[in-house]
Design a protein around this motif. Structure first.
Motif, PDB file in Angstrom:
ATOM      1  N   ARG A  83       0.837  -1.208   0.000  1.00  0.00           N
ATOM      2  CA  ARG A  83       0.000   0.000   0.000  1.00  0.00           C
ATOM      3  C   ARG A  83       0.866   1.249   0.000  1.00  0.00           C
ATOM      4  NH1 ARG A  83      -4.668   1.605   4.499  1.00  0.00           N
ATOM      5  NH2 ARG A  83      -5.540   3.364   3.305  1.00  0.00           N
ATOM      6  N   ILE A  84       1.986   1.218   0.726  1.00  0.00           N
ATOM      7  CA  ILE A  84       2.898   2.359   0.739  1.00  0.00           C
ATOM      8  C   ILE A  84       3.447   2.606  -0.665  1.00  0.00           C
ATOM      9  CG2 ILE A  84       5.128   3.193   1.595  1.00  0.00           C
ATOM     10  CD1 ILE A  84       4.545   1.695   4.206  1.00  0.00           C
ATOM     11  N   ALA A  85       3.837   1.526  -1.362  1.00  0.00           N
ATOM     12  CA  ALA A  85       4.366   1.675  -2.726  1.00  0.00           C
ATOM     13  C   ALA A  85       3.339   2.323  -3.631  1.00  0.00           C
ATOM     14  CB  ALA A  85       4.780   0.301  -3.261  1.00  0.00           C
ATOM     15  N   SER A  86       2.085   1.894  -3.504  1.00  0.00           N
ATOM     16  CA  SER A  86       1.029   2.468  -4.329  1.00  0.00           C
ATOM     17  C   SER A  86       0.777   3.927  -3.968  1.00  0.00           C
ATOM     18  CB  SER A  86      -0.255   1.648  -4.156  1.00  0.00           C
ATOM     19  OG  SER A  86      -1.310   2.218  -4.881  1.00  0.00           O
ATOM     20  N   GLY A  87       0.750   4.219  -2.653  1.00  0.00           N
ATOM     21  CA  GLY A  87       0.456   5.581  -2.226  1.00  0.00           C
ATOM     22  C   GLY A  87       1.532   6.569  -2.575  1.00  0.00           C
ATOM     23  N   LEU A  88       2.778   6.139  -2.522  1.00  0.00           N
ATOM     24  CA  LEU A  88       3.896   7.028  -2.828  1.00  0.00           C
ATOM     25  C   LEU A  88       4.362   6.928  -4.277  1.00  0.00           C
ATOM     26  CD1 LEU A  88       6.085   6.620   0.406  1.00  0.00           C
ATOM     27  CD2 LEU A  88       4.500   8.457  -0.168  1.00  0.00           C
ATOM     28  N   VAL A  89       3.754   6.010  -5.016  1.00  0.00           N
ATOM     29  CA  VAL A  89       4.098   5.800  -6.429  1.00  0.00           C
ATOM     30  C   VAL A  89       5.594   5.478  -6.571  1.00  0.00           C
ATOM     31  CG1 VAL A  89       3.688   6.612  -8.781  1.00  0.00           C
ATOM     32  CG2 VAL A  89       2.362   7.585  -6.913  1.00  0.00           C
ATOM     33  N   ILE A  90       6.047   4.492  -5.811  1.00  0.00           N
ATOM     34  CA  ILE A  90       7.433   4.033  -5.900  1.00  0.00           C
ATOM     35  C   ILE A  90       7.430   2.506  -5.933  1.00  0.00           C
ATOM     36  CG2 ILE A  90       8.458   6.051  -4.771  1.00  0.00           C
ATOM     37  CD1 ILE A  90       8.503   4.544  -2.184  1.00  0.00           C
ATOM     38  N   ALA A  91       8.566   1.932  -6.293  1.00  0.00           N
ATOM     39  CA  ALA A  91       8.665   0.479  -6.413  1.00  0.00           C
ATOM     40  C   ALA A  91       8.602  -0.187  -5.043  1.00  0.00           C
ATOM     41  CB  ALA A  91       9.971   0.097  -7.113  1.00  0.00           C
ATOM     42  N   LEU A  92       8.067  -1.405  -5.026  1.00  0.00           N
ATOM     43  CA  LEU A  92       7.941  -2.155  -3.780  1.00  0.00           C
ATOM     44  C   LEU A  92       9.313  -2.395  -3.149  1.00  0.00           C
ATOM     45  CD1 LEU A  92       5.988  -3.583  -1.865  1.00  0.00           C
ATOM     46  CD2 LEU A  92       6.219  -5.640  -3.282  1.00  0.00           C
ATOM     47  N   ARG A  93      10.324  -2.702  -3.977  1.00  0.00           N
ATOM     48  CA  ARG A  93      11.661  -2.944  -3.427  1.00  0.00           C
ATOM     49  C   ARG A  93      12.243  -1.663  -2.818  1.00  0.00           C
ATOM     50  NH1 ARG A  93      12.232  -3.120  -8.970  1.00  0.00           N
ATOM     51  NH2 ARG A  93      13.615  -1.540  -9.903  1.00  0.00           N
ATOM     52  N   THR A  94      11.849  -0.508  -3.355  1.00  0.00           N
ATOM     53  CA  THR A  94      12.310   0.761  -2.782  1.00  0.00           C
ATOM     54  C   THR A  94      11.701   0.973  -1.391  1.00  0.00           C
ATOM     55  OG1 THR A  94      12.500   1.716  -5.002  1.00  0.00           O
ATOM     56  CG2 THR A  94      12.451   3.251  -3.147  1.00  0.00           C
ATOM     57  N   VAL A  95      10.420   0.622  -1.271  1.00  0.00           N
ATOM     58  CA  VAL A  95       9.772   0.716   0.039  1.00  0.00           C
ATOM     59  C   VAL A  95      10.479  -0.187   1.043  1.00  0.00           C
ATOM     60  CG1 VAL A  95       7.648   0.297   1.329  1.00  0.00           C
ATOM     61  CG2 VAL A  95       7.539   1.330  -0.944  1.00  0.00           C
ATOM     62  N   ALA A  96      10.760  -1.425   0.629  1.00  0.00           N
ATOM     63  CA  ALA A  96      11.418  -2.379   1.524  1.00  0.00           C
ATOM     64  C   ALA A  96      12.768  -1.841   1.990  1.00  0.00           C
ATOM     65  CB  ALA A  96      11.582  -3.722   0.819  1.00  0.00           C
ATOM     66  N   ALA A  97      13.498  -1.204   1.086  1.00  0.00           N
ATOM     67  CA  ALA A  97      14.799  -0.647   1.452  1.00  0.00           C
ATOM     68  C   ALA A  97      14.637   0.499   2.453  1.00  0.00           C
ATOM     69  CB  ALA A  97      15.525  -0.155   0.202  1.00  0.00           C
ATOM     70  N   HIS A  98      13.633   1.368   2.220  1.00  0.00           N
ATOM     71  CA  HIS A  98      13.380   2.474   3.157  1.00  0.00           C
ATOM     72  C   HIS A  98      13.005   1.936   4.534  1.00  0.00           C
ATOM     73  CE1 HIS A  98      13.898   5.885   0.578  1.00  0.00           C
ATOM     74  NE2 HIS A  98      12.898   5.575  -0.249  1.00  0.00           N
ATOM     75  N   VAL A  99      12.160   0.921   4.568  1.00  0.00           N
ATOM     76  CA  VAL A  99      11.733   0.355   5.850  1.00  0.00           C
ATOM     77  C   VAL A  99      12.929  -0.208   6.607  1.00  0.00           C
ATOM     78  CG1 VAL A  99      10.371  -1.459   6.959  1.00  0.00           C
ATOM     79  CG2 VAL A  99       9.354  -0.072   5.143  1.00  0.00           C
ATOM     80  N   GLU A 100      13.840  -0.881   5.901  1.00  0.00           N
ATOM     81  CA  GLU A 100      15.034  -1.416   6.544  1.00  0.00           C
ATOM     82  C   GLU A 100      15.891  -0.290   7.134  1.00  0.00           C
ATOM     83  OE1 GLU A 100      16.041  -4.498   7.308  1.00  0.00           O
ATOM     84  OE2 GLU A 100      14.005  -5.055   6.642  1.00  0.00           O
ATOM     85  N   HIS A 101      16.013   0.807   6.383  1.00  0.00           N
ATOM     86  CA  HIS A 101      16.777   1.946   6.887  1.00  0.00           C
ATOM     87  C   HIS A 101      16.116   2.528   8.133  1.00  0.00           C
ATOM     88  CE1 HIS A 101      18.394   2.607   2.536  1.00  0.00           C
ATOM     89  NE2 HIS A 101      19.063   1.661   3.179  1.00  0.00           N
ATOM     90  N   VAL A 102      14.785   2.601   8.127  1.00  0.00           N
ATOM     91  CA  VAL A 102      14.035   3.122   9.275  1.00  0.00           C
ATOM     92  C   VAL A 102      14.287   2.257  10.509  1.00  0.00           C
ATOM     93  CG1 VAL A 102      11.700   3.338  10.217  1.00  0.00           C
ATOM     94  CG2 VAL A 102      12.242   4.352   7.997  1.00  0.00           C
ATOM     95  N   LEU A 103      14.211   0.938  10.328  1.00  0.00           N
ATOM     96  CA  LEU A 103      14.407   0.031  11.461  1.00  0.00           C
ATOM     97  C   LEU A 103      15.800   0.208  12.065  1.00  0.00           C
ATOM     98  CD1 LEU A 103      12.777  -3.290  10.150  1.00  0.00           C
ATOM     99  CD2 LEU A 103      11.729  -1.439  11.473  1.00  0.00           C
TER     100      LEU A 103
END
Length: 356
Positions: free
Chosen positions: A305-325
């Protein structure tokens, strides 16, 4: 010269003083300046005023200007129907008709510019209950806006005396100070030591100045962050803090920290919260995008849902989440969201660049 000195200094100029005038003035000033809750000061204040006017019923109201109604801080001695009527817009309009919405001298029933029998409050509620006289005085802030009203009613035409009426007018600024909600609200705002701007948000979405702090370009009626503020408090939070994107006219894109503090319980009911603007503080190295993603994690959004809402790739979201953690030292996204919420390290979805 302070209000206390002004009040006592005026005593010698009065043609007639009520018994115990100086002592009453000292006590009213002491109560008005005392710390604590308005609800604690008012009963003590009314006890002192009973020595000036031996009333059988009393009420001290604060004004809700958005609804045109008085809300009682204290009312005692009136019937349920009379007390209920005195909280209605009709009663407020009656007081306007008498000019009590202006900063003027106290008015006894005998002083009204029309026959008392034409006033519904008197003819339908107070006189049938056995009251024979009474007095009302508007309470105003130093800058001239009405805070509320004090009424005292007696079962004899002998009270209030003219001297007591005139003296109550001298006491009115001290009484107003005792019930002014801005005192406790300003104290509350002072808890956020780095606040640079702020306002008071009303339940109707209007903004009032906050004593001691300027306003801010982000604080205007209809501003998205004010909707976020109201929704946060509607969720039952004791307080809330979050980040809001902000680009000053002379600087780059950045963030400010917004802190929401519910107005004290004793404040007039139309006052909702103090909204404070501060520097963003330590962002733990989180980027603009990561702060937006944290806002979505707080709301429980999935990576898809984040990828869709921000209009970015799913793998990009996963990378951002890892950085956040990593930056929040959180083993999982749920704990990261909890820490972000507690620390105010997120941008709410309504303030982020997210497709709905």
């Amino acid at each position: 010269m302070n209000q206390h000195a002004l009040c006592l200094g005026t005593l010698t100029g009065m043609a007639e003083l009520p018994p115990g005038a100086a002592e009453i003035a000292v006590e009213v000033e002491r109560i008005g300046a005392s710390p604590g809750d308005v609800g604690e000061r008012v009963p003590e204040l009314l006890d002192v005023l009973h020595g000036l006017v031996p009333f059988q019923a009393s009420a001290l109201y604060v004004l809700d200007p958005e609804r045109g109604e008085f809300e009682p801080v204290s009312d005692r001695g009136y019937s349920e129907t009379a007390a209920a009527y005195m909280r209605t817009p009709e009663h407020y309009r009656e007081m306007e008709l008498l000019g009590m919405h202006r900063d003027r001298a106290p008015m006894c029933v005998r002083d009204t510019p029309m026959p008392p029998g034409e006033l519904p409050s008197w003819a339908e509620h107070l006189e049938p209950a056995g009251f024979r006289e009474g007095i009302g005085v508007g309470l105003f802030s130093p800058d001239g806006h009405q805070l509320g009203m004090l009424t005292l009613h007696t079962d004899t035409v002998a009270h209030p005396t003219d001297a007591a009426r005139d003296f109550l007018g001298l006491l009115a600024p001290l009484i107003a100070e005792a019930v002014d909600p801005m005192r406790s609200i300003a104290t509350l705002a002072g808890m956020v030591g780095d606040a640079r701007a702020g306002c008071i948000l009303t339940r109707a979405g209007n903004l009032l100045p906050l004593p001691g702090l300027p306003s801010h370009p982000l604080l205007h009626p209809g501003a998205p962050l004010l909707r976020v503020a109201a929704e946060s408090l509607a969720d039952g939070r004791v307080h809330a803090t979050f980040l809001c994107p902000y680009q000053p006219d002379d600087g780059p894109d950045g963030h400010v920290r917004i802190t929401l503090l519910p107005c004290p319980y004793s404040s007039p009911p139309h006052l909702l919260a103090v909204v404070l603007v501060s520097p963003p503080g330590d962002l733990r190295g989180l980027t603009w995008r990561e702060l937006e993603i944290l806002g979505l994690l707080v709301e429980g959004w999935s990576n898809q849902r984040i990828a869709s809402g921000l209009v970015i790739a799913l793998r990009t979201v996963a990378a951002h989440v890892e950085h956040v953690l990593t930056k929040l030292a959180a083993p999982g996204r749920t704990l990261a969201a909890v820490r972000a919420l507690r620390l105010g390290l997120y941008v709410p979805r309504a303030l982020a660049r997210v497709r709905r």
